[in-house]
Each structure stands twice: as C-alpha cells, then as structure tokens.
Design an enzyme around this catalytic site. Structure first.
Site, PDB file in Angstrom:
ATOM      1  N   ARG A   1       2.423 -18.529  32.849  1.00  0.00           N
ATOM      2  CA  ARG A   1       1.259 -19.051  32.125  1.00  0.00           C
ATOM      3  C   ARG A   1       1.640 -20.228  31.228  1.00  0.00           C
ATOM      4  NH1 ARG A   1      -2.129 -16.296  27.408  1.00  0.00           N
ATOM      5  NH2 ARG A   1      -4.075 -17.480  27.570  1.00  0.00           N
TER       6      ARG A   1
ATOM      7  N   HIS B   1      -0.301 -23.845  30.839  1.00  0.00           N
ATOM      8  CA  HIS B   1      -0.848 -24.401  29.595  1.00  0.00           C
ATOM      9  C   HIS B   1      -0.177 -25.720  29.237  1.00  0.00           C
ATOM     10  CE1 HIS B   1      -3.370 -21.100  27.519  1.00  0.00           C
ATOM     11  NE2 HIS B   1      -3.382 -20.911  28.821  1.00  0.00           N
ATOM     12  N   ASP B   2       1.109 -25.831  29.521  1.00  0.00           N
ATOM     13  CA  ASP B   2       1.794 -27.099  29.240  1.00  0.00           C
ATOM     14  C   ASP B   2       1.180 -28.213  30.084  1.00  0.00           C
ATOM     15  OD1 ASP B   2       3.565 -29.017  28.328  1.00  0.00           O
ATOM     16  OD2 ASP B   2       5.123 -28.493  29.771  1.00  0.00           O
TER      17      ASP B   2
ATOM     18  N   GLY C   1      -0.538 -33.169  30.195  1.00  0.00           N
ATOM     19  CA  GLY C   1       0.532 -33.278  31.184  1.00  0.00           C
ATOM     20  C   GLY C   1       1.719 -32.376  30.890  1.00  0.00           C
TER      21      GLY C   1
ATOM     22  N   ASP D   1       4.703 -31.931  29.636  1.00  0.00           N
ATOM     23  CA  ASP D   1       5.585 -32.680  28.736  1.00  0.00           C
ATOM     24  C   ASP D   1       6.150 -31.805  27.630  1.00  0.00           C
ATOM     25  OD1 ASP D   1       3.359 -32.117  27.298  1.00  0.00           O
ATOM     26  OD2 ASP D   1       2.878 -34.167  26.728  1.00  0.00           O
TER      27      ASP D   1
ATOM     28  N   SER E   1       4.717 -30.339  25.439  1.00  0.00           N
ATOM     29  CA  SER E   1       4.008 -30.490  24.155  1.00  0.00           C
ATOM     30  C   SER E   1       3.595 -29.129  23.602  1.00  0.00           C
ATOM     31  CB  SER E   1       2.792 -31.405  24.310  1.00  0.00           C
ATOM     32  OG  SER E   1       1.909 -30.898  25.284  1.00  0.00           O
TER      33      SER E   1
ATOM     34  N   ASN F   1      -4.554 -20.832  23.177  1.00  0.00           N
ATOM     35  CA  ASN F   1      -3.130 -20.507  23.180  1.00  0.00           C
ATOM     36  C   ASN F   1      -2.825 -19.239  22.409  1.00  0.00           C
ATOM     37  OD1 ASN F   1      -2.191 -22.643  24.675  1.00  0.00           O
ATOM     38  ND2 ASN F   1      -2.153 -23.985  22.906  1.00  0.00           N
TER      39      ASN F   1
ATOM     40  N   PRO G   1     -10.119 -24.369  30.572  1.00  0.00           N
ATOM     41  CA  PRO G   1     -11.427 -23.712  30.711  1.00  0.00           C
ATOM     42  C   PRO G   1     -11.377 -22.295  30.137  1.00  0.00           C
ATOM     43  CG  PRO G   1     -10.300 -23.780  32.830  1.00  0.00           C
ATOM     44  CD  PRO G   1      -9.442 -24.547  31.856  1.00  0.00           C
TER      45      PRO G   1
ATOM     46  N   HIS H   1      -2.909 -14.879  38.302  1.00  0.00           N
ATOM     47  CA  HIS H   1      -3.369 -13.652  37.647  1.00  0.00           C
ATOM     48  C   HIS H   1      -2.997 -12.400  38.436  1.00  0.00           C
ATOM     49  CE1 HIS H   1      -6.520 -16.173  35.249  1.00  0.00           C
ATOM     50  NE2 HIS H   1      -5.306 -16.282  34.769  1.00  0.00           N
ATOM     51  N   THR H   2      -2.097 -12.523  39.371  1.00  0.00           N
ATOM     52  CA  THR H   2      -1.528 -11.369  40.071  1.00  0.00           C
ATOM     53  C   THR H   2      -0.514 -10.647  39.181  1.00  0.00           C
ATOM     54  OG1 THR H   2      -0.246 -10.682  42.002  1.00  0.00           O
ATOM     55  CG2 THR H   2       0.227 -12.859  41.175  1.00  0.00           C
TER      56      THR H   2
ATOM     57  N   THR I   1      -1.155  -4.105  41.662  1.00  0.00           N
ATOM     58  CA  THR I   1       0.296  -4.276  41.487  1.00  0.00           C
ATOM     59  C   THR I   1       0.517  -5.200  40.293  1.00  0.00           C
ATOM     60  OG1 THR I   1       0.162  -6.065  43.113  1.00  0.00           O
ATOM     61  CG2 THR I   1       0.942  -3.942  43.924  1.00  0.00           C
TER      62      THR I   1
HETATM   63  C1  HEM Z   1      -8.367 -21.446  36.212  1.00  0.00           C
HETATM   64  C2  HEM Z   1      -8.495 -21.238  34.954  1.00  0.00           C
HETATM   65  C3  HEM Z   1      -7.786 -20.164  34.177  1.00  0.00           C
HETATM   66  C4  HEM Z   1      -8.367 -19.421  33.204  1.00  0.00           C
HETATM   67  C5  HEM Z   1      -9.799 -19.499  32.730  1.00  0.00           C
HETATM   68  C6  HEM Z   1      -7.357 -18.531  32.719  1.00  0.00           C
HETATM   69  C7  HEM Z   1      -7.540 -17.631  31.695  1.00  0.00           C
HETATM   70  C8  HEM Z   1      -6.616 -16.714  31.277  1.00  0.00           C
HETATM   71  C9  HEM Z   1      -6.823 -15.786  30.213  1.00  0.00           C
HETATM   72  C10 HEM Z   1      -8.064 -15.698  29.339  1.00  0.00           C
HETATM   73  C11 HEM Z   1      -5.720 -14.994  30.131  1.00  0.00           C
HETATM   74  C12 HEM Z   1      -5.504 -13.812  29.220  1.00  0.00           C
HETATM   75  C13 HEM Z   1      -5.225 -14.197  27.809  1.00  0.00           C
HETATM   76  C14 HEM Z   1      -5.261 -12.944  26.974  1.00  0.00           C
HETATM   77  O1  HEM Z   1      -6.349 -12.411  26.791  1.00  0.00           O
HETATM   78  O2  HEM Z   1      -4.192 -12.493  26.542  1.00  0.00           O
HETATM   79  C15 HEM Z   1      -4.813 -15.440  31.147  1.00  0.00           C
HETATM   80  C16 HEM Z   1      -3.590 -14.862  31.377  1.00  0.00           C
HETATM   81  C17 HEM Z   1      -2.705 -15.337  32.320  1.00  0.00           C
HETATM   82  N1  HEM Z   1      -2.855 -16.455  33.108  1.00  0.00           N
HETATM   83 FE1  HEM Z   1      -4.537 -17.556  33.287  1.00  0.00          FE
HETATM   84  N2  HEM Z   1      -6.199 -18.724  33.398  1.00  0.00           N
HETATM   85  C18 HEM Z   1      -6.411 -19.729  34.300  1.00  0.00           C
HETATM   86  C19 HEM Z   1      -5.481 -20.267  35.155  1.00  0.00           C
HETATM   87  C20 HEM Z   1      -4.180 -19.825  35.268  1.00  0.00           C
HETATM   88  C21 HEM Z   1      -3.164 -20.477  36.052  1.00  0.00           C
HETATM   89  C22 HEM Z   1      -3.339 -21.784  36.808  1.00  0.00           C
HETATM   90  C23 HEM Z   1      -2.042 -19.721  35.954  1.00  0.00           C
HETATM   91  C24 HEM Z   1      -0.711 -19.944  36.601  1.00  0.00           C
HETATM   92  C25 HEM Z   1      -0.584 -20.255  37.873  1.00  0.00           C
HETATM   93  C26 HEM Z   1      -2.362 -18.604  35.098  1.00  0.00           C
HETATM   94  C27 HEM Z   1      -1.497 -17.587  34.790  1.00  0.00           C
HETATM   95  C28 HEM Z   1      -1.755 -16.582  33.882  1.00  0.00           C
HETATM   96  C29 HEM Z   1      -0.837 -15.474  33.635  1.00  0.00           C
HETATM   97  C30 HEM Z   1       0.469 -15.220  34.332  1.00  0.00           C
HETATM   98  C31 HEM Z   1      -1.430 -14.710  32.632  1.00  0.00           C
HETATM   99  C32 HEM Z   1      -0.831 -13.461  31.975  1.00  0.00           C
HETATM  100  C33 HEM Z   1       0.006 -13.900  30.786  1.00  0.00           C
HETATM  101  C34 HEM Z   1       0.733 -12.794  30.078  1.00  0.00           C
HETATM  102  O3  HEM Z   1       0.745 -11.668  30.552  1.00  0.00           O
HETATM  103  O4  HEM Z   1       1.334 -13.094  29.037  1.00  0.00           O
HETATM  104  N3  HEM Z   1      -3.656 -18.705  34.687  1.00  0.00           N
HETATM  105  N4  HEM Z   1      -5.370 -16.500  31.822  1.00  0.00           N
HETATM  106  C1  LIG Z   2       1.999 -17.931  19.930  1.00  0.00           C
HETATM  107  C2  LIG Z   2       1.243 -18.574  18.831  1.00  0.00           C
HETATM  108  O1  LIG Z   2       1.745 -19.403  18.130  1.00  0.00           O
HETATM  109  N1  LIG Z   2      -0.019 -18.213  18.697  1.00  0.00           N
HETATM  110  C3  LIG Z   2      -0.899 -18.790  17.707  1.00  0.00           C
HETATM  111  C4  LIG Z   2      -2.210 -19.218  18.341  1.00  0.00           C
HETATM  112  O2  LIG Z   2      -3.132 -19.661  17.404  1.00  0.00           O
HETATM  113  C5  LIG Z   2      -3.440 -18.747  16.354  1.00  0.00           C
HETATM  114  C6  LIG Z   2      -4.464 -19.390  15.436  1.00  0.00           C
HETATM  115  O3  LIG Z   2      -5.568 -19.848  16.143  1.00  0.00           O
HETATM  116  C7  LIG Z   2      -2.184 -18.346  15.592  1.00  0.00           C
HETATM  117  O4  LIG Z   2      -2.496 -17.381  14.614  1.00  0.00           O
HETATM  118  C8  LIG Z   2      -1.154 -17.795  16.586  1.00  0.00           C
HETATM  119  O5  LIG Z   2       0.036 -17.502  15.917  1.00  0.00           O
END
Ligand code: HEM
Ligand SMILES: CC(=O)N[C@H]1CO[C@H](CO)[C@@H](O)[C@@H]1O
Ligand SMILES: *[C@@H]1O[C@H](CO)[C@@H](O)[C@H](O)[C@H]1NC(C)=O
Ligand SMILES: *[C@@H]1O[C@H](CO)[C@@H](O)[C@H](O)[C@H]1NC(C)=O
Ligand SMILES: *[C@@H]1O[C@H](CO)[C@@H](O)[C@H](O)[C@H]1NC(C)=O
Length: 368
Positions: free
Chosen positions: A80, A84-85, A90, A92, A94, A112, A184, A214-215, A263
C-alpha cells in the site's frame, strides 16, 4: 581408487546441493524476465544499481523475508505504501517525509491515516542496511519503496517480477489538498475511480488489476461503515453484512477486519472471488463487479489467477513509474528517507537550490 570415488561423490553431492539451493532464485529470475512490462520511463532501467550497488536487490529481499515472518501485515503495509507514494506527486518517496515546522507531512492527510508505522520503519532499516552494503547513500528511498513492495508481493505468494530503478527522491511533500485530490475514497464508485486514475494515465484494466492489491491486508470500520449505516448497502451478501456488523456494531466503531475474507494474508486471486460473492469490503471494491465496464475483467481474474498475476505485474510496474524524477538534475537521494538532505549536502545530490549551482560551479572551477 575408493578415495577418489568418495571425493567424486562428495563433489557431486556438493554440486547437487548448490544447484538445489540456487534453483528457486534462478527460477524466480527466469519467471521475472518472462513477464510483460510496460515501456520504461526515460532514466529508469532494470540494472540501474548493477555497478554501484550490485547487492541492493538481495539485501532488500533477505531483509523482508525475515521481517514479514515476524509481522505478516508488513507485506500489505508496504504494498500500500508504494501505491500511496506513486499516486500522490509521483513515485518520489514524498510519502516518507516527516513534518517540519514549515511543511506538513503527507502522512498527516486523512487518507494516509492508517499507513502502518512498521512500513516506515522497514524503509528506514533498509536505508541503513543498503548504505552499509553499498558504501554510501546510493539507492534512492523511492527505489527502496518500489523494491520493498515487489518483494512483499512475492513473499505473500504473488508473482516475481523485475523493478525498473533509478527514481530520485522529492525535495518536499505534496500538500494536504494534493493528497485528497490524488487518492480516491473507498466510498467511490467506478465512475469516480476512473476519473481519478485517468489523471495519471491509468485505465479501467489498471483499476481492476491494482485493486487486486486488496487480496492482502486490513481495513478499519471507518473505511466501509458507509455500507452498514444508516442503511445496509443492498449489494452486500447478507451473511457477510452480518459478520461486518459484528466487527463494527455502530457508526464510529474502532475495529479492523481483513480485506480478503478467503485468504487474508496470501497474494492470490481470491479478492475477485470475494467480489463475485458480493463479499468485497469497500464500495470501491464491490462496484467493480456491479459496473458493466469492469465486471468482465473481475470475472476473468476470479477464474484465472495467472491472468491476474500477469496483468498485475504490468499495471503495478506502470504505476511504479508515475511522474518519476530521474537524472542528476532532479530531486535528490535522501540520506534519511524521513527528511530532506541538509542544505550542506545538497550541492552533491542534484538539489535545485540556486546556491548549490554556484557551489558546484566553484568546485569545478567554472566562473559564473
Ligand atoms: C483504487 C483505489 C483504492 C482505494 C479507494 C483504496 C482504499 C483503501 C482503504 C480505505 C484501505 C484501508 C485503510 C484502513 O481502513 O486501514 C486500503 C488498504 C489497502 N490497500 Fe487500498 N485502495 C485503493 C487502491 C489500492 C492499490 C492500487 C493498492 C496496491 C496495489 C492497494 C493496496 C492496499 C493494501 C495492501 C491495503 C492493506 C494495508 C494494510 O493492511 O496495512 N490499494 N485501501
Ligand atoms: C502513520 C501516520 O503518520 N499517520 C498519521 C495520519 O494522519 C493523522 C492526522 O490526520 C495522524 O494523527 C497520524 O499519525
Ligand atoms: C458515482 O458517484 C458520483 C459521485 O458521488 C455520483 O455523482 C454519480 O452519480 C455516481 N454514478 C453512478 C453510476 O452511480
Ligand atoms: C471487533 O471485531 C471482532 C471480530 O469481528 C469482534 O469479536 C469484536 O467484538 C469487535 N470489537 C468491538 C469493540 O466491537
Ligand atoms: C531522520 O529524520 C527524522 C525526521 O527529521 C528524524 O526524526 C530521525 O531521527 C532521522 N533519523 C536519523 C537516523 O538521523
């Protein structure tokens, strides 16, 4: 005679052992080379550190193999982090910059919120290890993020692939508004998602494929409670909705659940099987199966994991090249991934401040 044959046997045994030990790595390299890759961005190449730090890739892989054993969620967190990066300003690095008195970190913007501290720590640990092995700061933080994401995919069971390298690190974080404009929300429908992705030249195939990230991993109630309250989202499978209701009994509950109920820690195609069963977690996931533009590819990936893996490599490598900084005049290679290089070091690392140009000119004896 007997002695010699013993020696021969011992030697062949040693050779066999060597072959066995090296077989998986060789197979991985072969598999990685067999992939279909998008065109490489100018300035990036697969062997960028071949001369300057030949051990870079094996150091990242070995470190993560053991780190993910300790904490399985680290793989998801790193997959993830790369997303986000890249989506924001881009690829980078950041996203890694901590806040300073004058600039707020991207990490403090809402989307984030839930990036895991363990991922940031892993990148900084890798920074230190790579510096020791390369004899200095050679590998950029943005490349470390890309390599860590690649190895996380592989370690979790996904495809092996090569990463184009040579990214440089940004001098500043993106603004808070830029973060919101680039990422988004999980409440988005396909129309909205496509609009966000189109700005960075990603299409509907990329959307379906990259969402397959999201697998693995987890999400907080806040990311999907729009589907439970005030009224239940009609596209939710009834049984699944009840399970989610146990995890998040009311709006504002603080709890997490897995992204892929089949899984949760394996990088496979089960995410798409979840969608077919209306067990996708976010609106942005489930709508991929509702919308006629994306449904056929979801259906295909649900029955053909190989097709998903091949397209994932293509789309993730494409994502990994969004607006990269390359060449010695753009960005820098951060010595500390969490902070921009101190001004004194800037002259040698391509920092664009005017005085650094003067300094370089003085060093090279040029008269400005
Ligand atoms: C298409 C738009 C996307 C949206 C709206 C989205 C949204 C989210 C959200 C809301 C979460 C959960 C955050 C939380 O509640 O803790 C999440 C988790 C995650 N996303 Fe996405 N995501 C998107 C695309 C992607 C992409 C492109 C990837 C990587 C290829 C990705 C990989 C992940 C992974 C691996 C997690 C789990 C992170 C963790 O367990 O720490 N997502 N995503
Ligand atoms: C990992 C991290 O730095 N998370 C921050 C995300 O933003 C909130 C405020 O909106 C911070 O409280 C978190 O520490
Ligand atoms: C998608 O979401 C946008 C923004 O919320 C909304 O305006 C639009 O009507 C939705 N489209 C569909 C097809 O539901
Ligand atoms: C969090 O989710 C778990 C698993 O679904 C559940 O057993 C637990 O009761 C939930 N915690 C809260 C505070 O709702
Ligand atoms: C890296 O920078 C961060 C943010 O300024 C700082 O907190 C941290 O101590 C630095 N790490 C090292 C190893 O200098």
């Amino acid at each position: 005679m007997a002695e010699r044959s013993t020696a021969v046997v011992a030697a062949s045994a040693a050779l066999l052992l060597l072959l066995l030990l090296s077989a998986p790595a060789t197979a991985d390299v072969a598999a990685a080379a067999a992939n279909r890759y998008p065109p490489l961005a100018s300035g990036l190449s697969f062997d960028f550190y071949k001369k300057t730090c030949p051990k870079a890739e094996s150091i990242v892989r070995d470190f993560l193999a053991s780190a993910v054993k300790q904490n399985v969620g680290l793989a998801a967190a790193l997959i993830r982090l790369h997303f986000h990066d890249c989506f924001v300003q881009g690829c980078d690095a950041s996203i890694l910059l901590d806040s300073t008195p004058t600039e707020k970190s991207e990490q403090e913007a809402g989307p984030n919120l839930t990036l895991r501290p363990a991922a940031f720590k892993a990148i900084n640990d890798l920074r230190a290890r790579l510096d020791r092995a390369c004899g200095g700061t050679v590998v950029s933080c943005a490349d470390i993020v890309a390599l860590a994401a690649r190895d996380s995919v592989g370690i979790a069971g996904g495809p092996a692939y090569q990463v184009p390298l040579g990214r440089r690190d940004s001098l500043s974080p993106a603004s808070q508004t830029a973060v919101f404009d680039a990422l988004p929300a999980p409440t988005s429908n396909v129309t909205t998602l496509l609009r966000f992705l189109a700005r960075i030249n990603l299409d509907a195939t990329d959307l379906v494929t990259l969402s397959g990230g999201h697998t693995v991993g987890i999400a907080h109630c806040s990311s999907f409670e729009n589907r439970l309250f005030p009224t239940k989202d009609g596209t939710l499978n009834q049984w699944f909705a009840r399970q989610l209701g146990l995890t998040c009994p009311a709006k504002g509950a603080v709890n997490t659940t897995v992204n892929d109920i089949r899984t949760p820690n394996t990088f496979d195609n089960k995410y798409y099987v979840d969608l077919l069963n209306r067990e996708g977690l976010f609106t942005s996931d489930q709508d991929l199966f509702t919308d006629a533009r994306t449904k056929p590819l979801v259906t295909k990936f649900a029955v053909d994991q190989q097709a998903f893996f091949e397209q994932f490599v293509y789309s993730y490598v494409k994502m990994g090249q969004i607006q990269v900084l390359t060449g010695s005049s753009k960005g820098q290679i951060r010595a500390n991934c969490s902070a921009r290089n101190p001004a004194t070091a800037a002259g040698n690392d391509g920092d664009l401040l005017p005085w650094s140009v003067v300094e370089t000119a003085v060093e090279t004896g040029l008269v400005l």
